[in-house]
Design a protein around this motif. Structure first.
Motif, PDB file in Angstrom:
ATOM      1  N   VAL A   1      31.752  -6.903  39.071  1.00  0.00           N
ATOM      2  CA  VAL A   1      31.133  -5.922  40.269  1.00  0.00           C
ATOM      3  C   VAL A   1      30.188  -6.922  40.855  1.00  0.00           C
TER       4      VAL A   1
ATOM      5  N   PRO B   1      36.074  -3.680  42.297  1.00  0.00           N
ATOM      6  CA  PRO B   1      35.812  -2.388  41.937  1.00  0.00           C
ATOM      7  C   PRO B   1      35.466  -2.063  40.459  1.00  0.00           C
ATOM      8  N   PHE B   2      34.621  -1.301  40.213  1.00  0.00           N
ATOM      9  CA  PHE B   2      34.217  -1.297  38.747  1.00  0.00           C
ATOM     10  C   PHE B   2      35.315  -0.668  37.841  1.00  0.00           C
ATOM     11  N   ASP B   3      35.715   0.464  38.243  1.00  0.00           N
ATOM     12  CA  ASP B   3      36.738   1.142  37.461  1.00  0.00           C
ATOM     13  C   ASP B   3      37.771   0.450  36.913  1.00  0.00           C
TER      14      ASP B   3
ATOM     15  N   ARG C   1      30.754   2.024  28.819  1.00  0.00           N
ATOM     16  CA  ARG C   1      30.547   2.223  30.414  1.00  0.00           C
ATOM     17  C   ARG C   1      29.289   2.835  30.661  1.00  0.00           C
TER      18      ARG C   1
ATOM     19  N   THR D   1      27.067   1.066  33.767  1.00  0.00           N
ATOM     20  CA  THR D   1      26.829   2.361  34.935  1.00  0.00           C
ATOM     21  C   THR D   1      25.449   2.433  34.899  1.00  0.00           C
TER      22      THR D   1
ATOM     23  N   THR E   1      29.956   9.255  47.082  1.00  0.00           N
ATOM     24  CA  THR E   1      30.111   9.242  45.562  1.00  0.00           C
ATOM     25  C   THR E   1      29.518   8.237  45.074  1.00  0.00           C
TER      26      THR E   1
ATOM     27  N   ARG F   1      28.763   8.784  41.153  1.00  0.00           N
ATOM     28  CA  ARG F   1      30.246   8.464  40.164  1.00  0.00           C
ATOM     29  C   ARG F   1      30.503   7.080  40.266  1.00  0.00           C
ATOM     30  N   HIS F   2      30.288   6.315  41.284  1.00  0.00           N
ATOM     31  CA  HIS F   2      30.638   4.852  41.592  1.00  0.00           C
ATOM     32  C   HIS F   2      29.678   4.018  42.091  1.00  0.00           C
TER      33      HIS F   2
ATOM     34  N   ASP G   1      29.019   0.962  41.878  1.00  0.00           N
ATOM     35  CA  ASP G   1      29.396  -0.352  42.427  1.00  0.00           C
ATOM     36  C   ASP G   1      29.440  -0.098  43.881  1.00  0.00           C
ATOM     37  N   ILE G   2      29.666   0.782  44.374  1.00  0.00           N
ATOM     38  CA  ILE G   2      29.453   1.172  45.837  1.00  0.00           C
ATOM     39  C   ILE G   2      28.204   0.328  46.577  1.00  0.00           C
TER      40      ILE G   2
ATOM     41  N   ASP H   1      29.054  15.442  45.150  1.00  0.00           N
ATOM     42  CA  ASP H   1      29.342  14.516  45.929  1.00  0.00           C
ATOM     43  C   ASP H   1      29.183  14.841  47.553  1.00  0.00           C
TER      44      ASP H   1
END
Length: 471
Positions: free
Chosen positions: A54, A60-62, A83, A87, A353, A356-357, A359-360, A460
């Motif tokens: 990342v 992207p992380f996922d 995880r 995160t 989001t 939940r994410h 990394d954005i 979200d």
């Protein structure tokens, strides 16, 4: 630590250790860490690999995490902890980096391997995840020694992390993680759109670890009781993260699927779709397709990724649902008919989001807003051509940016006089009036559901509008 993405939170390379300040009893964790495992080193390697992907490679992380965990064949519990480490480090990177920098005095050379990410993961464990210092420090040192470029810094890592464990909590308590972690451009945008105070509240809510939301095919009260969840006013059920999804009651029965409560709302704007032909554009991962099929619609699900569409089909099979699928770019998808309803969940910056994410925060740039808004306009124009006269077009994004929501719809209505907004009908017991914009569209924010118990709060950020083709 060095930020090799050159963001506004960049900092010098880690210098040599020096003595730290006084210790503090302050601790804190988003949740207790699991018991130590013989795969402890592999667990940390997965977390560090995902962080490196990342922060340095800007991917992207996922996907990065899934590949790293599969390559090391981590068991479920260790995978979950890896995880959580990664995160947590992303959500608190600004303040964790600032703490580390107080113990460092001299920049390091360019070639240092994954030292930045090793230190970041270790400090997250020491200050936020209640990992015993001997475990977090010794495994970080082992990681340094196993990295050909970082091994010469193993002693430095050991010294710095010991000082962090002794006095880092007190330093962390004095820091503003929102200002240190969020990029200036994003906070500025939210201040303009929602006000400065609300922007900080949104940012704070976006950094909280989210609960698990499920959409059930029927009988939410029953499944909430079996899973140990609560039924939200919107009809979704919510529980604290509870281990492997596949082990929860109802998974094998196909009784539910994972879907944030806000993401489940746009389909509800369509009303009764039983027996109607519905086109779901940009359909993967498929939560909305499953909603539509459950409601009795004849669904055509379109996505340009064959792999993602394949996973959508697999999930529908588990759920006992059916839909027609088509691998196609939504911009060029064509059919020999128009549809009673079209759902366009458009690609967007996904700034709603972040919880939940996370990394954005590191992958998006201000110029992405304009580029994606231009794409959304083209998608809306094409989607409009696929709606029957009298039919419904529901447009939604998981972005908090007005250009991707409210402004997008206003521009669409100006250029498409054959469409009219249908203000969302509200059951105030289900959707609070505050979620409706002055124009009649839907806007959710990460700060909502704040009255739920700790660990179950938040939502979200979503925008959705219902548009009727009048002729």
């Amino acid at each position: 630590m060095q930020d090799r993405t050159k963001s506004k939170n960049s900092a010098p390379r880690p210098p040599r250790a020096r003595a730290g300040g006084p210790s503090s009893p302050r601790g804190g964790a988003s949740r207790p860490r699991p018991a130590q495992s013989p795969d402890g080193l592999k667990t940390r390697d997965v977390a560090v690999s995902a962080l490196y992907t990342v922060l340095v490679e800007r991917r992207p992380f996922d996907d990065a995490f899934a590949r790293a965990a599969a390559a090391r064949d981590l068991p479920g519990r260790d995978r979950a902890f890896a995880r959580l480490i990664a995160t947590t480090a992303l959500r608190h990177r600004g303040s964790l980096q600032a703490v580390l920098n107080t113990y460092l005095a001299k920049p390091l050379p360019e070639r240092m391997g994954r030292l930045d990410e090793i230190l970041l993961a270790a400090v997250a464990q020491l200050l936020l995840l209640q990992t015993p210092p001997h475990a977090a420090i010794s495994l970080a040192v082992d990681q340094c020694r196993a990295d050909s470029s970082a091994k010469r810094f193993a002693n430095l890592a050991n010294a710095v992390l010991r000082r962090v464990s002794e006095s880092g909590h007190g330093r962390l308590a004095d820091l503003d993680n929102i200002a240190l972690t969020f990029p200036d451009w994003l906070l500025s945008r939210w201040s303009d759109a929602y006000g400065a105070a609300a922007a900080r509240q949104i940012a704070r809510a976006s950094l909280a670890e989210p609960a698990l939301d499920l959409t059930v095919k029927s009988d939410p009260e029953r499944w909430a009781k079996e899973i140990g969840a609560v039924v939200l006013p919107t009809g979704s059920i919510r529980c604290a993260q509870a281990g492997r999804i596949e082990e929860l009651p109802g998974y094998l029965d196909g009784a539910w699927w994972v879907q944030d409560a806000a993401a489940a709302l746009p389909v509800k704007l369509m009303g009764d779709v039983a027996g109607l032909s519905v086109l779901d554009l940009c359909a993967a991962p498929g939560g909305k397709t499953a909603q539509l099929a459950t409601a009795g619609a004849n669904v055509t699900a379109v996505d340009k990724s064959a792999g993602r569409l394949g996973r959508l089909s697999e999930n529908l099979t588990r759920l006992g649902l059916t839909a027609t699928t088509a691998v196609s770019d939504a911009l060029t998808f064509s059919a020999d008919r128009q549809f009673d309803a079209v759902l366009l969940d458009a690609p967007c910056t996904a700034t709603g989001t972040i919880r939940r994410h996370p990394d954005i925060l590191y992958l998006k740039r201000p110029e992405d807003v304009g580029a994606l808004a231009a794409l959304q306009k083209r998608l809306l124009d094409h989607a409009a051509s696929l709606v029957k006269p009298g039919g419904i077009l529901v447009y939604c994004t998981c972005s908090l940016e007005p250009e991707e929501g409210e402004m997008q719809v206003e521009a669409f209505l100006e250029s498409h006089p054959d469409f009219a907004r249908r203000p969302i009908a509200l059951d105030t017991d289900t959707i609070p009036m505050t979620w409706r914009t002055p124009a009649g569209d839907l806007r959710t924010l990460p700060t909502q559901f704040a009255d739920l118990p700790e660990g179950l709060q938040g939502l979200d950020g979503f925008f959705a509008a219902s548009l009727v083709k009048t002729c």
